[in-house]
Design an enzyme around this catalytic site. Structure first.
Site, short mmCIF file in Angstrom:
data_model
loop_
_atom_site.label_atom_id
_atom_site.label_comp_id
_atom_site.label_asym_id
_atom_site.label_seq_id
_atom_site.Cartn_x
_atom_site.Cartn_y
_atom_site.Cartn_z
N GLY A 1 42.62 57.91 33.38
CA GLY A 1 41.62 57.72 32.34
C GLY A 1 42.00 56.51 31.50
O GLY A 1 43.19 56.17 31.41
N GLN B 1 42.01 51.41 24.08
CA GLN B 1 43.28 51.08 24.74
C GLN B 1 43.32 49.64 25.27
O GLN B 1 44.37 49.15 25.64
CB GLN B 1 43.56 52.05 25.89
CG GLN B 1 43.81 53.47 25.42
CD GLN B 1 44.14 54.36 26.60
OE1 GLN B 1 43.25 54.91 27.24
NE2 GLN B 1 45.43 54.49 26.90
N HIS C 1 41.84 64.29 26.32
CA HIS C 1 42.81 63.24 26.00
C HIS C 1 42.10 61.92 25.69
O HIS C 1 42.40 61.26 24.70
CB HIS C 1 43.78 63.08 27.19
CG HIS C 1 44.78 61.97 27.02
ND1 HIS C 1 46.14 62.20 26.94
CD2 HIS C 1 44.62 60.63 26.94
CE1 HIS C 1 46.76 61.02 26.80
NE2 HIS C 1 45.86 60.06 26.80
N GLU C 2 41.14 61.55 26.55
CA GLU C 2 40.42 60.28 26.36
C GLU C 2 39.54 60.33 25.12
O GLU C 2 39.45 59.33 24.38
CB GLU C 2 39.58 59.93 27.60
CG GLU C 2 40.39 59.71 28.88
CD GLU C 2 41.56 58.76 28.71
OE1 GLU C 2 41.46 57.79 27.94
OE2 GLU C 2 42.60 59.01 29.34
N HIS D 1 41.27 59.37 21.98
CA HIS D 1 41.48 57.94 21.75
C HIS D 1 40.37 57.35 20.88
O HIS D 1 40.59 56.42 20.12
CB HIS D 1 41.53 57.17 23.08
CG HIS D 1 42.88 57.21 23.74
ND1 HIS D 1 44.01 56.70 23.14
CD2 HIS D 1 43.27 57.69 24.95
CE1 HIS D 1 45.05 56.87 23.96
NE2 HIS D 1 44.64 57.48 25.07
N CYS E 1 50.31 58.71 28.92
CA CYS E 1 49.27 57.81 28.42
C CYS E 1 49.70 56.37 28.68
O CYS E 1 50.85 56.02 28.43
CB CYS E 1 49.10 58.05 26.92
SG CYS E 1 47.84 57.01 26.16
N LEU E 2 48.75 55.55 29.16
CA LEU E 2 49.08 54.15 29.44
C LEU E 2 49.48 53.40 28.16
O LEU E 2 50.17 52.40 28.23
CB LEU E 2 47.89 53.44 30.11
CG LEU E 2 47.52 53.93 31.52
CD1 LEU E 2 46.26 53.23 32.00
CD2 LEU E 2 48.66 53.71 32.50
#
Ligand SMILES: [Zn+2]
Length: 164
Positions: free
Chosen positions: A43, A48, A128-129, A132, A86-87
């Site tokens: 994701g 991000q 999670h997304e 953000h 997470c990236l």
């Protein structure tokens, strides 16, 4: 597109709604999806890549998806624990407890409205997304003790020293 890391204030902003469903939006979605696959993510949310807009892409194993202006309509009372990473917080993984399912209303790239229930792994990714877009990172859910343990690693990421 460059994925930004914890410490960058854009990740803490409340993202702005998307208003124009135009060619520019579709090419942004395409680029974001490409970046997600290049970075081996499941994701990736617009903030991000330093774009504070309410949009994310994901792939729960059934192909690329996009959610624009998502709204969580309902959450299960039942909570489950799953490991998350997470990236934007590279190299850190932790078990996080969240609702087992969520019902989401979102728009697609053409602006059409959809309502859908996500559970299990996909439920986890969309929650999670979605966070953000609200300036929330998964590590925010950790206990103070666990966070203290991760503090040196987090500080390294914030200083730009990334260990994958
Ligand atoms: Zn993330």
């Amino acid at each position: 597109m460059q994925v930004i890391h914890i410490g960058n204030p854009i990740l803490r902003k409340i993202a702005e709604p998307i208003e124009n469903f135009d060619a520019e939006l579709s090419s942004f979605v395409e680029e974001l999806t490409k970046t997600m696959y290049e970075e081996d993510g499941v994701g990736l949310a617009a903030p991000q890549v330093a774009v504070s807009k309410r949009l994310f892409v994901f792939d729960d194993g059934s192909g690329p998806r996009v959610m624009i202006n998502p709204e969580i309509l309902e959450k299960s009372i039942e909570q489950i624990s799953m490991e998350e990473g997470c990236l934007s917080v590279p190299g850190i993984y932790a078990d996080i407890t969240r609702p087992a399912w969520v019902k989401i209303r979102y728009q697609d790239v053409e602006g059409q409205i959809h309502e859908e229930l996500f559970e299990g792994y996909s439920g986890r990714i969309v929650q999670h997304e979605y966070d953000h877009l609200e300036g929330i990172l998964f590590i925010d859910y950790l206990s103070p003790a666990k966070k203290a343990l991760l503090r040196p690693k987090l500080n390294n990421i914030m200083k730009g020293k990334v260990s994958k």
